[in-house]
Design a protein around this motif. Structure first.
Motif, PDB file in Angstrom:
ATOM      1  N   MET A 248      19.517  -1.497  -7.825  1.00  0.00           N
ATOM      2  CA  MET A 248      20.116  -0.697  -6.747  1.00  0.00           C
ATOM      3  C   MET A 248      20.165   0.775  -7.158  1.00  0.00           C
ATOM      4  O   MET A 248      19.864   1.670  -6.354  1.00  0.00           O
ATOM      5  N   VAL A 249      20.526   1.025  -8.430  1.00  0.00           N
ATOM      6  CA  VAL A 249      20.568   2.399  -8.937  1.00  0.00           C
ATOM      7  C   VAL A 249      19.184   3.026  -8.871  1.00  0.00           C
ATOM      8  O   VAL A 249      19.019   4.184  -8.441  1.00  0.00           O
ATOM      9  N   ILE A 250      18.153   2.275  -9.303  1.00  0.00           N
ATOM     10  CA  ILE A 250      16.778   2.788  -9.272  1.00  0.00           C
ATOM     11  C   ILE A 250      16.338   3.075  -7.837  1.00  0.00           C
ATOM     12  O   ILE A 250      15.738   4.118  -7.545  1.00  0.00           O
ATOM     13  N   SER A 251      16.653   2.132  -6.925  1.00  0.00           N
ATOM     14  CA  SER A 251      16.256   2.294  -5.525  1.00  0.00           C
ATOM     15  C   SER A 251      16.909   3.526  -4.903  1.00  0.00           C
ATOM     16  O   SER A 251      16.238   4.324  -4.226  1.00  0.00           O
ATOM     17  N   GLU A 252      18.218   3.687  -5.139  1.00  0.00           N
ATOM     18  CA  GLU A 252      18.917   4.834  -4.569  1.00  0.00           C
ATOM     19  C   GLU A 252      18.462   6.142  -5.219  1.00  0.00           C
ATOM     20  O   GLU A 252      18.398   7.186  -4.572  1.00  0.00           O
ATOM     21  N   SER A 253      18.126   6.102  -6.515  1.00  0.00           N
ATOM     22  CA  SER A 253      17.598   7.294  -7.194  1.00  0.00           C
ATOM     23  C   SER A 253      16.254   7.692  -6.605  1.00  0.00           C
ATOM     24  O   SER A 253      15.985   8.887  -6.383  1.00  0.00           O
ATOM     25  N   ASP A 254      15.396   6.690  -6.354  1.00  0.00           N
ATOM     26  CA  ASP A 254      14.105   6.975  -5.729  1.00  0.00           C
ATOM     27  C   ASP A 254      14.296   7.583  -4.345  1.00  0.00           C
ATOM     28  O   ASP A 254      13.573   8.499  -3.946  1.00  0.00           O
ATOM     29  N   ARG A 255      15.278   7.044  -3.604  1.00  0.00           N
ATOM     30  CA  ARG A 255      15.545   7.564  -2.261  1.00  0.00           C
ATOM     31  C   ARG A 255      15.992   9.024  -2.341  1.00  0.00           C
ATOM     32  O   ARG A 255      15.535   9.871  -1.564  1.00  0.00           O
ATOM     33  N   MET A 256      16.867   9.345  -3.288  1.00  0.00           N
ATOM     34  CA  MET A 256      17.351  10.709  -3.441  1.00  0.00           C
ATOM     35  C   MET A 256      16.225  11.634  -3.889  1.00  0.00           C
ATOM     36  O   MET A 256      16.111  12.776  -3.418  1.00  0.00           O
ATOM     37  N   THR A 257      15.370  11.137  -4.796  1.00  0.00           N
ATOM     38  CA  THR A 257      14.220  11.928  -5.244  1.00  0.00           C
ATOM     39  C   THR A 257      13.291  12.233  -4.082  1.00  0.00           C
ATOM     40  O   THR A 257      12.768  13.352  -3.954  1.00  0.00           O
ATOM     41  N   HIS A 258      13.091  11.242  -3.199  1.00  0.00           N
ATOM     42  CA  HIS A 258      12.223  11.424  -2.034  1.00  0.00           C
ATOM     43  C   HIS A 258      12.806  12.486  -1.092  1.00  0.00           C
ATOM     44  O   HIS A 258      12.076  13.342  -0.570  1.00  0.00           O
ATOM     45  N   ILE A 259      14.131  12.462  -0.895  1.00  0.00           N
ATOM     46  CA  ILE A 259      14.778  13.452  -0.034  1.00  0.00           C
ATOM     47  C   ILE A 259      14.599  14.853  -0.610  1.00  0.00           C
ATOM     48  O   ILE A 259      14.232  15.804   0.099  1.00  0.00           O
ATOM     49  N   VAL A 260      14.860  14.997  -1.912  1.00  0.00           N
ATOM     50  CA  VAL A 260      14.736  16.302  -2.559  1.00  0.00           C
ATOM     51  C   VAL A 260      13.295  16.811  -2.482  1.00  0.00           C
ATOM     52  O   VAL A 260      13.050  17.997  -2.213  1.00  0.00           O
ATOM     53  N   HIS A 261      12.318  15.902  -2.684  1.00  0.00           N
ATOM     54  CA  HIS A 261      10.910  16.302  -2.597  1.00  0.00           C
ATOM     55  C   HIS A 261      10.573  16.802  -1.196  1.00  0.00           C
ATOM     56  O   HIS A 261       9.917  17.847  -1.030  1.00  0.00           O
ATOM     57  N   ASP A 262      11.037  16.071  -0.173  1.00  0.00           N
ATOM     58  CA  ASP A 262      10.771  16.497   1.204  1.00  0.00           C
ATOM     59  C   ASP A 262      11.412  17.845   1.499  1.00  0.00           C
ATOM     60  O   ASP A 262      10.829  18.694   2.181  1.00  0.00           O
ATOM     61  N   LEU A 263      12.612  18.057   0.998  1.00  0.00           N
ATOM     62  CA  LEU A 263      13.291  19.334   1.218  1.00  0.00           C
ATOM     63  C   LEU A 263      12.543  20.476   0.547  1.00  0.00           C
ATOM     64  O   LEU A 263      12.441  21.582   1.101  1.00  0.00           O
ATOM     65  N   LEU A 264      12.013  20.231  -0.633  1.00  0.00           N
ATOM     66  CA  LEU A 264      11.235  21.259  -1.328  1.00  0.00           C
ATOM     67  C   LEU A 264       9.955  21.584  -0.559  1.00  0.00           C
ATOM     68  O   LEU A 264       9.558  22.752  -0.457  1.00  0.00           O
ATOM     69  N   VAL A 265       9.312  20.556  -0.011  1.00  0.00           N
ATOM     70  CA  VAL A 265       8.098  20.773   0.791  1.00  0.00           C
ATOM     71  C   VAL A 265       8.423  21.640   2.007  1.00  0.00           C
ATOM     72  O   VAL A 265       7.710  22.605   2.321  1.00  0.00           O
TER      73      VAL A 265
END
Length: 443
Positions: A248-265
């Motif tokens: 669950m920690v890995i999944s939520e971390s991936d989700r947060m990483t994806h959000i941050v990546h999209d925001l940077l784009v």
């Protein structure tokens, strides 16, 4: 003796008569020399009063009359210069007010209009025949003010912010002005309506954006914190339960990483800091690769993902291959995500002349269409579908995931290439996403 006396008397009488005639003649010429310049000055003064400054008086002598004539000519020149300067200043002011993008209305002390610029006439739908009073404007704008409330000093002002009128937002400034004419004081009020709709919407969007980002990042952080606290609080828990929380920690971390990546784009796109790498490649091969990458995901849902090839060979496209692939994968993944198990997703591509498409200049474009027979999008949500963080919760369950950034990023990438994206959808029937790309990217 008598005759001599009469002769003397006759000579004296004749001399007096001749002297009188000479005096009359001299007085006529003298009066003419004095009265004529004064009459000319009087006529010139009358013409000056009518605005005629062209003709100058002739100076015939250097005496007092000549000095008066010379002084009058100088006065006329000074008056003409001053009036021209006043006229020029007035024309400048009227031109500035005329071309201002702000609506400007000047009222007298009684609240009647003195001057209305074109922007104000358009805003309040006024014509040359009708105007607007101060009380009338206050009533139309639904202000919590009366004209009596504006009894301010000459240098005072009243500023009202974020006044909504006609679906626009204005900052309204009321100011007092005074002037003197013939030693009498005159004055009035001036109202300036500054359209701040764009900055208001921008500020509103910024606040909503911050709130949404905080929520989107807060959700996975809450999940990560909860899972780690559970593990720390229960060191002896079974390994399978512990692995569940760690996943669950890995999944939520991936989700947060994806959000941050999209925001940077999005940040790079907004600030024109995105690095583009144009190259020539086959769009057919790119679509085939995307289908191969996503086929496993589609098959796991029992869906059919197929690419309908055009009979003729498509020319190569000059674009950023990596970002074009990102757009295609994003669109196809959305189709897979929001199509029921057992549904179908079709991809078609061709190169044709396009005209009449919103946001596109007429010309030749690659058109890539992704069509599914999924749940579709409600009609009222389609205009907002490309907005950041916008998700259609009415037709799409929130458990589908996503941040609502994918379509916004896809459209901005395509528009940066000189193309556009359009969506056609019917609720419970399916969705078609049309991607238009020029043969040569224009970034």
């Amino acid at each position: 003796m008598k005759e001599f006396s009469w002769m003397v008397f006759s000579i004296i009488l004749q001399s007096l008569l001749i002297g009188l005639i000479i005096a009359i003649i001299l007085s006529f010429f003298l009066s003419k020399a004095i009265v004529s310049p004064i009459q000319n000055i009087t006529k010139k003064a009358t013409r000056l009063a009518k605005g005629d400054f062209e003709e100058k008086l002739e100076v015939y002598s250097e005496d007092e009359i000549g000095t008066l004539t010379h002084t009058f000519n100088k006065m006329a020149d000074t008056l003409k210069s001053n009036l021209n300067e006043i006229s020029n200043q007035r024309e400048k002011l009227e031109s500035i007010i005329h071309y201002l993008k702000d609506a400007v209305v000047a009222f007298d002390n009684e609240g009647y209009p003195m001057h209305i610029n074109p922007e104000a006439k358009t805003l309040f739908n006024l014509t040359e025949e009708n105007g607007i009073t101060l009380d009338g404007m206050i009533e139309i704008l639904d202000l919590d003010y009366r004209s009596e409330d504006l009894a301010m000093g000459e240098n005072d002002s009243v500023v009202l912010s974020n006044v909504v009128y006609d679906n626009r937002v204005f900052d309204i400034s009321f100011g007092k002005f005074n002037f003197y004419l013939s030693n009498e004081k005159y004055g009035g009020y001036i109202a300036v309506l500054h359209d701040v709709t764009e900055s208001f919407e921008l500020d509103k969007s910024r606040r909503e954006f911050i709130a949404t980002v905080s929520h989107e990042l807060g959700t996975p952080l809450t999940g990560i914190k909860g899972a780690t606290e559970t593990i720390v609080a229960n060191p002896d828990m079974p390994n399978d339960v512990k692995n569940h929380f760690l996943n669950m920690v890995i999944s939520e971390s991936d989700r947060m990483t994806h959000i941050v990546h999209d925001l940077l784009v999005l940040s790079r796109l907004d600030n024109n800091r995105m690095k583009w790498g144009a190259s020539s490649f086959s769009i057919t091969e790119l679509i085939e690769k995307c289908c191969l990458v996503l086929s496993t995901q589609a098959e796991s849902n029992g869906q059919m993902l197929s690419f309908i090839k055009n009979d003729e060979q498509l020319p190569e496209i000059i674009a950023d291959r990596e970002k074009t692939e990102q757009v295609l994968i994003n669109i196809v993944q959305n189709a897979i995500k929001y199509t029921q198990n057992g549904g179908s997703i079709f991809i078609a591509a061709d190169f044709r002349h396009i005209s009449g498409v919103e946001g596109l200049a007429d010309g030749k474009y690659f058109k890539v269409s992704v069509t599914d027979n999924g749940m579709g999008i409600p009609e009222e949500d389609i205009p907002h579908i490309f907005e950041r963080f916008y998700r259609v919760e009415k037709a799409r369950n929130s458990d589908k995931g996503g941040t609502g950034l994918g379509l916004a990023i896809a459209r901005e990438i395509v528009q940066a290439h000189g193309g556009n994206i359009q969506i056609h959808s019917k609720l419970h029937e399916g969705t078609t996403v049309d991607i238009y790309l020029p043969q040569k990217a224009q970034f």
